[in-house]
Write an enzyme that holds these catalytic residues in place. Sequence first.
Site, PDB file in Angstrom:
ATOM      1  N   PHE A 190      -7.686  20.772 -24.852  1.00  0.00           N
ATOM      2  CA  PHE A 190      -7.888  19.367 -25.014  1.00  0.00           C
ATOM      3  C   PHE A 190      -8.869  19.216 -24.003  1.00  0.00           C
ATOM      4  O   PHE A 190      -9.650  20.212 -23.170  1.00  0.00           O
ATOM      5  CB  PHE A 190      -7.011  19.038 -24.499  1.00  0.00           C
ATOM      6  CG  PHE A 190      -6.736  17.528 -24.960  1.00  0.00           C
ATOM      7  CD1 PHE A 190      -6.737  16.699 -25.524  1.00  0.00           C
ATOM      8  CD2 PHE A 190      -7.504  16.607 -23.283  1.00  0.00           C
ATOM      9  CE1 PHE A 190      -7.542  15.786 -25.684  1.00  0.00           C
ATOM     10  CE2 PHE A 190      -7.895  14.996 -23.563  1.00  0.00           C
ATOM     11  CZ  PHE A 190      -7.726  13.901 -24.813  1.00  0.00           C
ATOM     12  N   THR A 191      -9.890  18.126 -24.514  1.00  0.00           N
ATOM     13  CA  THR A 191     -11.135  17.929 -23.209  1.00  0.00           C
ATOM     14  C   THR A 191     -10.883  18.377 -21.887  1.00  0.00           C
ATOM     15  O   THR A 191     -11.154  19.063 -21.521  1.00  0.00           O
ATOM     16  CB  THR A 191     -11.859  16.745 -24.553  1.00  0.00           C
ATOM     17  OG1 THR A 191     -11.188  15.689 -24.055  1.00  0.00           O
ATOM     18  CG2 THR A 191     -12.699  17.714 -25.846  1.00  0.00           C
TER      19      THR A 191
ATOM     20  N   TYR B 278       0.511  -1.278  -0.297  1.00  0.00           N
ATOM     21  CA  TYR B 278       0.047   0.011   0.115  1.00  0.00           C
ATOM     22  C   TYR B 278       0.472   1.213   0.166  1.00  0.00           C
ATOM     23  O   TYR B 278       0.707   2.619  -0.297  1.00  0.00           O
ATOM     24  CB  TYR B 278      -1.001  -0.377   1.475  1.00  0.00           C
ATOM     25  CG  TYR B 278      -2.365   1.372   0.920  1.00  0.00           C
ATOM     26  CD1 TYR B 278      -3.294   0.947   0.430  1.00  0.00           C
ATOM     27  CD2 TYR B 278      -1.410   2.656   1.872  1.00  0.00           C
ATOM     28  CE1 TYR B 278      -4.345   1.680   0.139  1.00  0.00           C
ATOM     29  CE2 TYR B 278      -3.050   3.324   1.670  1.00  0.00           C
ATOM     30  CZ  TYR B 278      -3.333   3.041   0.533  1.00  0.00           C
ATOM     31  OH  TYR B 278      -4.794   4.163   0.371  1.00  0.00           O
TER      32      TYR B 278
ATOM     33  N   LYS C 279       0.109   7.461 -23.439  1.00  0.00           N
ATOM     34  CA  LYS C 279       0.448   7.962 -25.078  1.00  0.00           C
ATOM     35  C   LYS C 279       1.800   7.336 -24.543  1.00  0.00           C
ATOM     36  O   LYS C 279       2.437   6.412 -24.736  1.00  0.00           O
ATOM     37  CB  LYS C 279       0.328   9.426 -24.847  1.00  0.00           C
ATOM     38  CG  LYS C 279      -1.407   9.733 -25.459  1.00  0.00           C
ATOM     39  CD  LYS C 279      -1.838   9.739 -24.171  1.00  0.00           C
ATOM     40  CE  LYS C 279      -3.468   9.899 -24.913  1.00  0.00           C
ATOM     41  NZ  LYS C 279      -4.410  10.674 -24.086  1.00  0.00           N
TER      42      LYS C 279
ATOM     43  N   ARG D  64     -13.400  14.405 -34.340  1.00  0.00           N
ATOM     44  CA  ARG D  64     -13.077  15.436 -33.632  1.00  0.00           C
ATOM     45  C   ARG D  64     -14.033  16.779 -33.834  1.00  0.00           C
ATOM     46  O   ARG D  64     -12.299  17.782 -35.037  1.00  0.00           O
ATOM     47  CB  ARG D  64     -11.442  15.513 -33.213  1.00  0.00           C
ATOM     48  CG  ARG D  64     -10.721  14.764 -32.551  1.00  0.00           C
ATOM     49  CD  ARG D  64     -10.493  14.419 -30.785  1.00  0.00           C
ATOM     50  NE  ARG D  64     -11.722  14.584 -29.927  1.00  0.00           N
ATOM     51  CZ  ARG D  64     -11.806  13.969 -28.700  1.00  0.00           C
ATOM     52  NH1 ARG D  64     -10.625  14.149 -28.083  1.00  0.00           N
ATOM     53  NH2 ARG D  64     -12.673  13.602 -28.009  1.00  0.00           N
TER      54      ARG D  64
ATOM     55  N   ASP E 155       1.604  19.807 -20.521  1.00  0.00           N
ATOM     56  CA  ASP E 155       0.983  18.374 -20.880  1.00  0.00           C
ATOM     57  C   ASP E 155       1.443  18.264 -22.009  1.00  0.00           C
ATOM     58  O   ASP E 155       1.819  18.588 -23.331  1.00  0.00           O
ATOM     59  CB  ASP E 155      -0.185  19.216 -21.544  1.00  0.00           C
ATOM     60  CG  ASP E 155      -1.293  17.563 -22.246  1.00  0.00           C
ATOM     61  OD1 ASP E 155      -0.224  16.612 -22.270  1.00  0.00           O
ATOM     62  OD2 ASP E 155      -2.677  17.680 -22.197  1.00  0.00           O
TER      63      ASP E 155
ATOM     64  N   PHE F 144     -19.738  13.497 -26.717  1.00  0.00           N
ATOM     65  CA  PHE F 144     -19.052  13.350 -27.221  1.00  0.00           C
ATOM     66  C   PHE F 144     -18.841  11.672 -26.901  1.00  0.00           C
ATOM     67  O   PHE F 144     -19.274  11.344 -27.473  1.00  0.00           O
ATOM     68  CB  PHE F 144     -17.790  13.372 -27.792  1.00  0.00           C
ATOM     69  CG  PHE F 144     -16.882  13.441 -26.847  1.00  0.00           C
ATOM     70  CD1 PHE F 144     -16.318  14.614 -26.078  1.00  0.00           C
ATOM     71  CD2 PHE F 144     -15.657  12.482 -27.043  1.00  0.00           C
ATOM     72  CE1 PHE F 144     -15.411  14.956 -25.096  1.00  0.00           C
ATOM     73  CE2 PHE F 144     -14.180  12.625 -25.727  1.00  0.00           C
ATOM     74  CZ  PHE F 144     -14.611  13.980 -25.300  1.00  0.00           C
TER      75      PHE F 144
HETATM   76  C1  LIG Z   1      -5.387  11.884 -23.638  1.00  0.00           C
HETATM   77  C2  LIG Z   1      -5.072  13.899 -23.132  1.00  0.00           C
HETATM   78  C3  LIG Z   1      -4.701  13.689 -21.939  1.00  0.00           C
HETATM   79  C4  LIG Z   1      -6.170  13.100 -21.028  1.00  0.00           C
HETATM   80  O1  LIG Z   1      -4.889  12.007 -20.250  1.00  0.00           O
HETATM   81  P1  LIG Z   1      -5.750  10.368 -20.074  1.00  0.00           P
HETATM   82  O2  LIG Z   1      -4.693   9.698 -19.327  1.00  0.00           O
HETATM   83  O3  LIG Z   1      -6.707  10.415 -21.009  1.00  0.00           O
HETATM   84  O4  LIG Z   1      -6.830  11.291 -18.581  1.00  0.00           O
HETATM   85  C5  LIG Z   1      -4.860  15.513 -22.093  1.00  0.00           C
HETATM   86  N1  LIG Z   1      -4.196  15.521 -22.624  1.00  0.00           N
HETATM   87  C6  LIG Z   1      -3.727  14.744 -23.962  1.00  0.00           C
HETATM   88  C7  LIG Z   1      -3.525  15.896 -25.259  1.00  0.00           C
HETATM   89  C8  LIG Z   1      -3.986  13.746 -24.639  1.00  0.00           C
HETATM   90  O5  LIG Z   1      -4.200  13.887 -25.117  1.00  0.00           O
END
Ligand SMILES: *Cc1c(COP(=O)(O)O)cnc(C)c1O
Length: 458
Positions: free
Chosen positions: A124-125, A72, A258, A382, A215, A449
């Site tokens: 970004f969303t 933990y 990613k 998108r 980001d 979406f």
């Molecule tokens: C995927 C993504 C996020 C969010 O990350 P998650 O791991 O999906 O929560 C933030 N910014 C960008 C540019 C992304 O492509």
Amino acid sequence: MKTYPAEPFRIKMVEMPNILTKEERVEAIKAAGYNTFQLKSEDCYIDLLTDSGTNAMSDRQWAGLMLGDEAYAGSRNWAHLEATVKEYYGYKYVVPTHQGRGAENILSQIMCKPGSYVPGNMYFTTTRFHQENNGATFRDVIIDEAHDPEIDLPFKGNIDLKKLQALIDEVGAENIPYVCLAITVNLAGGQPVSMANMRSTYALCQKHGIKVFYDCTRCVENAYFIKIREEGYANKTIKEIVLESFSYSDGATMSGKKDGLVNIGGFLAMNDEGMYIRARELVVVYEGMPSYGGMTGRDMEAFAIGIQESVRFEYIQHRVEQCAYLGDKLIAAGVPVVRPIGGHGVFLDARKFLPHIPQEKFPAQTLAAHLYIESGVRSMERGIVSGGRCKITGKNHAPKLETVRLTIPRRVYTYAHMDIAAEAIIDLYKNRDKIRGLKFVYEPPMLRFFNARFDYCD
Ligand SMILES: *Cc1c(COP(=O)(O)O)cnc(C)c1O
């Protein structure tokens, strides 16, 4: 003729998807409310919905799973991940989160308040959602060219420093807690940011006492573009370029799903100790102990190894050039796509593809549904559906870019799979007149979406 690098890996395990008939796919997309997010994965032969969490891990990463220390607190895998982030990204402090948005939530809670403005190079969303959810107003300060799908520029994700300066003059530096700089810019088509732009953005922000948070979800893809496109970087390693990028920032949010080459994971990193202490307080509320943040020990081990593998030149070269291969094929056939081809996929220009469907009838949503019917290739809207509604006026945000994103998972598909996708898109383009627009049947109030449902207009 341009050549493309062969796969720099050998395949040790395979996955067998269903290959449905066209009739079965017509039924499947109807049942999914014409929303590709609602399809079953096993019904998608080639799944280009996202490159997020869909990476194939290496044998070394799978072996790392067996070294999971599921304590933990104080897991040795956290020690490994923390040390790896410090070495490769150069930050002093790291807080683990279950994925990127967990880090965005914590960063936004610490930095944003009502009256704050957060400038960014396109939105970004989830990032914008967390900023706005904490009372801030997002302002887009990307260069104008990024909103034009046809302009071919090497660093189309750059911040327009004049726009940033104008915002500082308008609202005052004290109301801008940080600039959110995305490398690369997902919604602009995976467009990179130059080292020169990162350097000058940081210099301008330092002059005004504004912090810069990246980001950095696709920081390795960004580094590859710098290496091949920016003067002075051809002989630098990807590892050196990644590290230099981060030197022009105060911290970063990362989605390991990613460029971390894993299926789940993320972190928030920073250099400021006070902020680190605050982030550790919040992470226990939302994610878990600061030694796991929502990840298992084995996830963290695979993530640490993934970060190391991601900066190998032959890996990232193949990854980015495979996207270019698909894009180049479509361009050669006259299909309208966002130019230049970005680092994580190909974006079809749905406005040009379906000029007879107005944006209110969701051309990109429609095109994604039809690409699935045609080929079993799953893609993602998108455009106006992803854009959502303005919180104040309730009107749709109507983005200039109305795209269908074909995102390529890392180390999963071969060039032959890209050929299938390209041929289906080219066929669809030839028969585009027959395609009709869509309307909402169910519209969720937030991040609509994901769960929205549609039907044909008439
Ligand atoms: C995927 C993504 C996020 C969010 O990350 P998650 O791991 O999906 O929560 C933030 N910014 C960008 C540019 C992304 O492509």
